[in-house]
Design a protein around this motif. Sequence first.
Motif, PDB file in Angstrom:
ATOM      1  N   THR A   1       0.825  -1.197   0.000  1.00  0.00           N
ATOM      2  CA  THR A   1       0.000   0.000   0.000  1.00  0.00           C
ATOM      3  C   THR A   1       0.864   1.254   0.000  1.00  0.00           C
ATOM      4  O   THR A   1       1.674   1.474   0.898  1.00  0.00           O
ATOM      5  N   GLY A   2       0.715   2.061  -1.046  1.00  0.00           N
ATOM      6  CA  GLY A   2       1.471   3.293  -1.164  1.00  0.00           C
ATOM      7  C   GLY A   2       2.949   3.100  -1.418  1.00  0.00           C
ATOM      8  O   GLY A   2       3.737   4.026  -1.217  1.00  0.00           O
ATOM      9  N   LEU A   3       3.356   1.916  -1.879  1.00  0.00           N
ATOM     10  CA  LEU A   3       4.778   1.647  -2.060  1.00  0.00           C
ATOM     11  C   LEU A   3       5.383   2.506  -3.177  1.00  0.00           C
ATOM     12  O   LEU A   3       6.575   2.792  -3.161  1.00  0.00           O
ATOM     13  N   SER A   4       4.583   2.925  -4.127  1.00  0.00           N
ATOM     14  CA  SER A   4       5.114   3.734  -5.219  1.00  0.00           C
ATOM     15  C   SER A   4       5.640   5.081  -4.726  1.00  0.00           C
ATOM     16  O   SER A   4       6.495   5.686  -5.382  1.00  0.00           O
ATOM     17  N   CYS A   5       5.136   5.564  -3.575  1.00  0.00           N
ATOM     18  CA  CYS A   5       5.584   6.844  -3.024  1.00  0.00           C
ATOM     19  C   CYS A   5       6.647   6.667  -1.953  1.00  0.00           C
ATOM     20  O   CYS A   5       7.160   7.658  -1.436  1.00  0.00           O
ATOM     21  N   ARG A   6       6.978   5.423  -1.602  1.00  0.00           N
ATOM     22  CA  ARG A   6       7.944   5.180  -0.537  1.00  0.00           C
ATOM     23  C   ARG A   6       9.242   4.571  -1.057  1.00  0.00           C
ATOM     24  O   ARG A   6      10.038   4.063  -0.281  1.00  0.00           O
ATOM     25  N   THR A   7       9.452   4.605  -2.365  1.00  0.00           N
ATOM     26  CA  THR A   7      10.664   4.040  -2.928  1.00  0.00           C
ATOM     27  C   THR A   7      11.070   4.846  -4.142  1.00  0.00           C
ATOM     28  O   THR A   7      10.243   5.506  -4.780  1.00  0.00           O
ATOM     29  N   ASN A   8      12.368   4.819  -4.444  1.00  0.00           N
ATOM     30  CA  ASN A   8      12.872   5.490  -5.633  1.00  0.00           C
ATOM     31  C   ASN A   8      12.805   4.604  -6.871  1.00  0.00           C
ATOM     32  O   ASN A   8      13.235   5.006  -7.940  1.00  0.00           O
ATOM     33  N   LYS A   9      12.312   3.404  -6.718  1.00  0.00           N
ATOM     34  CA  LYS A   9      12.209   2.467  -7.849  1.00  0.00           C
ATOM     35  C   LYS A   9      10.737   2.233  -8.170  1.00  0.00           C
ATOM     36  O   LYS A   9      10.230   1.120  -8.107  1.00  0.00           O
ATOM     37  N   THR A  10      10.051   3.316  -8.505  1.00  0.00           N
ATOM     38  CA  THR A  10       8.628   3.230  -8.797  1.00  0.00           C
ATOM     39  C   THR A  10       8.419   2.515 -10.135  1.00  0.00           C
ATOM     40  O   THR A  10       9.100   2.792 -11.123  1.00  0.00           O
ATOM     41  N   LEU A  11       7.450   1.626 -10.143  1.00  0.00           N
ATOM     42  CA  LEU A  11       7.160   0.827 -11.325  1.00  0.00           C
ATOM     43  C   LEU A  11       5.983   1.409 -12.100  1.00  0.00           C
ATOM     44  O   LEU A  11       5.014   1.891 -11.507  1.00  0.00           O
ATOM     45  N   ASN A  12       6.064   1.338 -13.416  1.00  0.00           N
ATOM     46  CA  ASN A  12       4.927   1.603 -14.289  1.00  0.00           C
ATOM     47  C   ASN A  12       4.322   0.259 -14.693  1.00  0.00           C
ATOM     48  O   ASN A  12       5.042  -0.634 -15.147  1.00  0.00           O
ATOM     49  N   LEU A  13       3.011   0.123 -14.526  1.00  0.00           N
ATOM     50  CA  LEU A  13       2.343  -1.146 -14.755  1.00  0.00           C
ATOM     51  C   LEU A  13       1.725  -1.167 -16.152  1.00  0.00           C
ATOM     52  O   LEU A  13       1.020  -0.223 -16.537  1.00  0.00           O
ATOM     53  N   TYR A  14       1.995  -2.251 -16.885  1.00  0.00           N
ATOM     54  CA  TYR A  14       1.481  -2.403 -18.244  1.00  0.00           C
ATOM     55  C   TYR A  14       0.877  -3.798 -18.397  1.00  0.00           C
ATOM     56  O   TYR A  14       1.367  -4.772 -17.800  1.00  0.00           O
ATOM     57  N   LEU A  15      -0.172  -3.867 -19.193  1.00  0.00           N
ATOM     58  CA  LEU A  15      -0.835  -5.125 -19.502  1.00  0.00           C
ATOM     59  C   LEU A  15      -0.723  -5.409 -20.992  1.00  0.00           C
ATOM     60  O   LEU A  15      -0.828  -4.502 -21.815  1.00  0.00           O
ATOM     61  N   LEU A  16      -0.534  -6.689 -21.334  1.00  0.00           N
ATOM     62  CA  LEU A  16      -0.517  -7.134 -22.718  1.00  0.00           C
ATOM     63  C   LEU A  16      -1.338  -8.400 -22.835  1.00  0.00           C
ATOM     64  O   LEU A  16      -1.328  -9.241 -21.920  1.00  0.00           O
ATOM     65  N   ASP A  17      -2.042  -8.516 -23.921  1.00  0.00           N
ATOM     66  CA  ASP A  17      -2.867  -9.695 -24.177  1.00  0.00           C
ATOM     67  C   ASP A  17      -1.960 -10.817 -24.670  1.00  0.00           C
ATOM     68  O   ASP A  17      -1.364 -10.728 -25.748  1.00  0.00           O
ATOM     69  N   SER A  18      -1.851 -11.878 -23.872  1.00  0.00           N
ATOM     70  CA  SER A  18      -0.967 -12.980 -24.257  1.00  0.00           C
ATOM     71  C   SER A  18      -1.487 -13.748 -25.458  1.00  0.00           C
ATOM     72  O   SER A  18      -0.718 -14.455 -26.124  1.00  0.00           O
ATOM     73  N   ASN A  19      -2.777 -13.655 -25.756  1.00  0.00           N
ATOM     74  CA  ASN A  19      -3.299 -14.316 -26.948  1.00  0.00           C
ATOM     75  C   ASN A  19      -2.771 -13.679 -28.225  1.00  0.00           C
ATOM     76  O   ASN A  19      -2.727 -14.345 -29.273  1.00  0.00           O
ATOM     77  N   LEU A  20      -2.371 -12.417 -28.162  1.00  0.00           N
ATOM     78  CA  LEU A  20      -1.904 -11.704 -29.346  1.00  0.00           C
ATOM     79  C   LEU A  20      -0.411 -11.436 -29.323  1.00  0.00           C
ATOM     80  O   LEU A  20       0.236 -11.437 -30.369  1.00  0.00           O
TER      81      LEU A  20
END
Length: 900
Positions: free
Chosen positions: A516-535
């Motif tokens: 919870t709130g880890l993106s604001c408590r670390t310098n290694k913030t992740l960007n989340l992406y989704l991809l359709d594995s069928n394609l």
Amino acid sequence: PAAGWAGCAGRAAGGGGRSLARPFVGAGVSEFRAKDVTMPAKLPVNFFSTRSPVVDLFRGQLDYADHLRQDSEIALYFFYAPWCGQSVAVREEIEHVASRLSDQVLFVAINCWWNQGKCRKQKHFFYFPVIHLYHRSFGPIEYKGPMSAVYIEKFVRRVMTPLLYISSRSKLLDFLSNYEPGVVGYFEFNASPQPPGYLTFFMSALHSLKKDYLGTVRFGVVTDKHVAEEISLVHSGSVYLHRHVNTSLIYPNDIMNYTAENVCKWALENRELLIRWLRPHGGKSLLLNNELKKGPALLVFIPYNPLAEIQPLLDEITKVALEYHSCNKSQGAEPELQHLGNSDSPAFDSSDPDAHMKLAETFLITKYPCCNTVVLPQWHSISRTHNVCELCINQTLGVKPDKVSVPHCNFFEIETALDSFYLQEHTFFQVVSSSIECSNFLSFYSPFSYYTACCRTVDRHFLSFISSEKTIFQTPKVAFSSHGKKDNADIQNSIPHIEDRNCFIPDLHISGTNITGLSCRTNKTLNLYLLDSNLFWIYAERLGASRSTHLKEFAAIVDLKEELHYVLDQNQSLTGSTLENFIKNFSILYSPLKRHLVDGTSVRVPAERVVAEVTTSTFHHVTLHFIFQNVLLLYYAQWCGFCASLNHIFIQLARLLPPDHFTVARIDITQNDLPWEFMTDRLPTILFFPQQRKDQSVKFSEDFPVSLPHLLRFILHHSSLTSSEPCTKECLHKETVLQQGHISHLEKEIQKLRSEIRALHRAHESLEAQLSEARREEHRLQQQKHTLEKQHKTLQLHSQQLQATYDQKNRELLEMAEKLQELADASENLLKENTLLRILVASREGKLQSKDESKETLQSGQTVADDSSVLVSTALTTEEKRIDRVDTVATEHSNENRTE
């Protein structure tokens, strides 16, 4: 798919015919060159079946398509080129969608490649196929998503119903809980069928689909006043933009004009994207590069069906993303959604004042995520193990307050805890234990807080771990001892996979997730992406996914700046908890995740191969693990021509060196990743790892040419132990034995070379005999060739004679046919004359009969009648004779023709 898309795009700017230009003969006659001749294109044919629900305008009748669109509310235009492979592939997808929606949507396919059609003259596309949608007079809305039936149908349905009707509080909660941004408009339909501003809001939803083909912004309409009040909408015509993490917004009517373009622009600029879908179109693009350059990225591949009503895996990932970005929420949930949810579900009963105290008495301390991982240095220079400790700040509940409030973790507390920990670092420095050792340290500033440090000895090379079923630090079911340490002999000694590690401190996960709130408590913030594995499963395979897996679920973290690449263990199922642990292990200071290295394809090499082929998985085993083995390693690449020229030198070197003490190997750096300390930017590169001194690897100097003598001097120089002390008798004896071994090995190699030379001489003699036999066979074949040529000439003469005979007979037959035609014409003329004569005889007989009847009425005498009869009979006889004479002449003429 990429090649097909590029081919359709590359030819889209060409013409409809083929140029047949006369070749240029010479520079001196360029002014007399003929003009280019263009062969007209073939007439187009039906692209879709006649039984298809798609109207196929294969002649490019764009004006007729616009005429058909006037009678339909929703229309889909499919612009195609008959030669385009992508157009042919998408044809079945369009037919599938049309079979499901043809009763509501008009599907029109237009050939926009026919050069005589209006579509080609009015439209100028740079690629095919192109899909345009129209909602009555609004359009075109170009679809740029995946050319799959489910995605196309989903987009068509969004165009059909751009607004979602929200009739109750539960539906409002479902609408706002979606991971996609939501825009809600409140309109009262009591006063008029279309309240002011409704059509503008409706058009803004269509504008959103036109600008964002992914449809990331959802639009909804509320007509109930009480439901609208839940999101602070009071006046009809108000527009509300919901955001999960940041503050939600209401459209500022006093600042911006209320138009469809402004509402759409306002929603797209202020939307909040916790997760973004990536859908590469298959051609050349910088989509992935631009996104990965923004920072570390978590790429999650899931099988996605856009038409499915329930997406449980996507809901779990959405929850993880919401918790990860919830920096100002204590429990990771939103106040608005909590408020709405409380009306439909029972809330926690807080009327009991001792409820929290009963929970506090159950545990000795209050756990919350305020920890820091510390990796102690190696306790010995040759040791490859570390002591890893998790240092946490805890607060006692010795004094029972009315309400326990846990403050957020700050850097000052962590700094103080680290100071106290390093003062007692010796406690854990030289302890080697595969189990967990925990100790407590009192704080210097507060009697109600203390620090807990739990440590364990682990091997750096085994942090990617053995088991995937149990956590590293399990809850020891024992109490603290008098000196503050726990007895944990019953804890498992196995080290599981790192993704299963919930935390280092026992029972820490009971109070809630650490994400919870880890993106604001670390310098290694992740960007989340989704991809359709069928394609896009091919991207997952390139990132390290297994090709043999049946369940296409995969997750990886890519950090371009740090050149890091981590892969989630594929033996685990992709769930929210595994993703949380994956993100937490990446975010901590000393990440225990093992860097994923691309390994080349393992090829089974024959046992007699003298140069070993090294891959990423066998690099450490070949170069470092064999302590008493000298290793010479060549870095090469398939495209490196100079590297290939060194193969024969390394083969000779491997045959000269004794295999018991030397290993010659090579590695393809384009197919295999290497650790940082062994990377190079120059090819070819030669490294030597001497025995018993693997940490003193030496690089072959670039000042000397790569040849067999230079390599032998380089190896012998660095393989001998350098020492400033004088060599003893034992040293001299070892050196003598080593030299004798080298001499014996070289003698064996010389014997092998001599035997090979003798074998080559025998092979040379055998080859000479085969060559002489081949020459005789060639002479015999030449004679057969001359004989066949003579026979071929004779057959050609005979063929010419037969052709001449055939032409003569053909001419005779043509003359006979002409004569027969003349006979047929004469016979036809005679038949016509015969018919005329018969008609004349019949007319004469009629006249004679009429005369007889007239004579009977006369009252003349019998004599006169008899005389008349005699005259008539005489006339008839004369006429009959004349007719017989004519028949005789005709018969004779016919016989003459037949005889001729």
